[in-house]
Design a protein around this motif. Structure first.
Motif, mmCIF file in Angstrom:
data_model
loop_
_atom_site.group_PDB
_atom_site.id
_atom_site.type_symbol
_atom_site.label_atom_id
_atom_site.label_comp_id
_atom_site.label_asym_id
_atom_site.label_seq_id
_atom_site.Cartn_x
_atom_site.Cartn_y
_atom_site.Cartn_z
ATOM 1 N N ALA A 150 101.085 -119.116 -51.393
ATOM 2 C CA ALA A 150 99.785 -119.080 -50.737
ATOM 3 C C ALA A 150 98.888 -120.195 -51.236
ATOM 4 N N LYS A 151 98.000 -120.609 -50.363
ATOM 5 C CA LYS A 151 96.925 -121.542 -50.714
ATOM 6 C C LYS A 151 95.621 -120.753 -50.697
ATOM 7 N N TRP A 161 96.146 -120.063 -46.328
ATOM 8 C CA TRP A 161 97.409 -119.816 -45.618
ATOM 9 C C TRP A 161 98.408 -119.214 -46.579
ATOM 10 N N GLN A 162 99.446 -118.588 -46.035
ATOM 11 C CA GLN A 162 100.511 -118.051 -46.868
ATOM 12 C C GLN A 162 101.837 -118.141 -46.130
ATOM 13 N N ARG A 163 102.894 -118.202 -46.902
ATOM 14 C CA ARG A 163 104.265 -118.224 -46.370
ATOM 15 C C ARG A 163 105.079 -117.164 -47.092
ATOM 16 N N THR A 204 98.209 -127.269 -44.202
ATOM 17 C CA THR A 204 98.484 -126.218 -43.213
ATOM 18 C C THR A 204 99.545 -125.220 -43.645
ATOM 19 N N GLY A 205 100.385 -125.587 -44.623
ATOM 20 C CA GLY A 205 101.482 -124.724 -45.034
ATOM 21 C C GLY A 205 102.733 -124.857 -44.185
ATOM 22 N N GLN A 206 102.705 -125.707 -43.182
ATOM 23 C CA GLN A 206 103.871 -125.881 -42.322
ATOM 24 C C GLN A 206 104.972 -126.661 -43.047
#
Length: 438
Positions: A150-151, A161-163, A204-206
């Motif tokens: 996460a950011k 954002w999170q992944r 963006t976390g992409q």
């Protein structure tokens, strides 16, 4: 000089002096190995660091911590960040602490996990909060391996954002910390089912790219059996990002081999084969010598000096290794370079001094205890913190000299220390300590 120019210059000078004297404005430790990723403390902070301390003397404060974690403290803008998790891994937290007062500013439950892979190995070897945070301008990147990344906004601790879709069977738990370089957040996953490096867009976390390791894990081990499962594929290494020629390379050590990747594209540039596994030490880059100092892992860990240039390509196992140190190397603590010397500490507390040019050992000396934490270098002083609470200060020179031994059981640590504004921050099992002269 015109009156307006004089006023402008005076204002600039005044602002510079205010910034220089204001605490925490410039002091930062944004990565588990410091601002230069090599454990070296900036000169401005190194000069005033204490050499002696007890549980009360030269301890400015200690802040309570809950649950458990191996993650190292990172610091920017007056805040210290670290992670923690419940013993069963079902809940994972990020904590922010005021650098000056020790006040808990944020204690955020970030991820909850309905199902958690059990930790293999000895009890206490790893936990579910081992990777450290990394800091960008006004943001915090938090990583728990496959459980989530996460950011966060550094002011509010709110998620930007999170992944949670980056898979890996960690087997003994995650260990690799994220690395931030420009607009890229580099993550390393070395599990038993898949082994890969990926770069995310830090904004963006992409996913920008993903590259799988090309290591031949079907190679036979010393017992003649295929290296297919468990530790033979596992690693914990945080990579180093280094400039080689006009290219930025990611140096990433895995089980049985290491690879270098182009930071921009993820393309594999070269590889180096070895016989170890469970690699957990970040490569040490020495730019003036164009040397990468590599530790290969746990079983039979080697220390290698690998010379790099823009033409380094393909399999470099037999072509670019300058020297190899076969024995007496650590599994977890990152070495430090100073004045043409390499200093390192083994798991069981043997400090060695090695000639950078040749790999020859100049001296070794046992300091008590077991060590997971990497040392730091402040001026010509090395600081070692162990799992029993000993903090040992050693001169970084060609002859062994122990300056001080400080015994504070509460400072028993498995995390790397951090430094900011003339203070050392040590993560104990129950408290974060700030060591500072009055």
């Amino acid at each position: 000089m015109t009156r307006l120019s004089f006023i402008a210059l005076f204002a600039i000078g005044l602002l510079a002096s205010l910034v220089a004297s204001a605490p925490n404005v410039l002091a930062q430790w944004p990565d588990r190995h410091g601002p230069s990723h090599d454990g070296v403390v900036a000169d401005a902070d190194a000069e005033g660091l204490p050499i002696h301390w007890t549980d009360t003397e030269n301890v400015a404060w200690k802040a309570p911590l809950h649950d458990e974690g191996h993650s190292s403290p990172v610091i920017a803008d007056g805040k210290i960040w670290l992670t923690t998790a419940t013993t069963d891994g079902k809940k994972q937290f990020v904590i922010a602490i005021d650098e000056q007062t020790g006040e808990i500013l944020h204690d955020r439950l970030l991820f909850e996990n309905a199902e958690v892979e059990k930790l293999g190995g000895a009890v206490g070897f790893n936990n579910y909060a081992a990777p450290s945070c990394v800091l960008g301008p006004s943001v915090v990147y938090v990583h728990f391996g496959s459980y989530g990344t996460a950011k966060l906004d550094a002011k509010t601790a709110e998620v930007i954002w999170q992944r949670r879709d980056l898979p890996c069977r960690h087997f003994r738990g995650p260990g690799s910390s994220p690395v931030l370089y420009g607009n890229k957040l580099v993550l390393t996953f070395d599990g038993v089912d898949q082994q890969y490096t990926t770069a995310l867009d830090a904004e963006t976390g992409q996913t920008l790219w993903r590259t799988d390791r090309t290591t031949d894990y079907e190679d036979l081990g010393d017992d003649g059996k295929p290296l297919r499962d468990g530790d033979m594929r596992k690693a914990y290494c945080t990579p180093a990002i280094v400039p080689v020629g006009d290219q930025l390379q990611i140096l990433s050590v895995g089980a049985r081999a290491m690879q270098s990747y182009d930071l921009e594209t993820g393309d594999e540039l070269w590889t180096l084969r070895h016989k170890s596994y469970n690699a957990g030490i970040r490569p040490l880059w020495i730019p003036e010598e164009k040397l990468a100092i590599i530790n290969t892992g746990s079983r039979g860990a080697q220390l290698l000096a690998v010379r790099l240039d823009a033409s380094t390509k393909g399999d470099v196992t037999d072509s670019h290794v300058e020297w190899v140190r076969e024995r007496g190397n650590p599994r977890f603590a990152k070495p430090i370079q100073h004045d043409g010397l390499i200093f390192q500490v083994t798991d069981n507390g043997v400090v060695s001094c090695i000639e950078l040019e040749t790999g020859d050992e100049l001296w070794k000396k046992r300091i008590s205890g077991d060590y997971l934490a990497s040392p730091i270098l402040a001026g010509d002083r090395l600081y070692f913190f162990n799992q029993s609470g000993l903090g040992t200060v050693v001169k970084a020179q060609r002859d062994p000299e122990v300056i001080a031994v400080n015994d504070v059981p509460g400072m028993a640590t498995t995390a790397c220390p951090a430094v900011s504004s003339g203070a050392i921050f040590v993560r104990g099992k129950e408290h974060l300590y700030k060591i500072q002269s009055p």
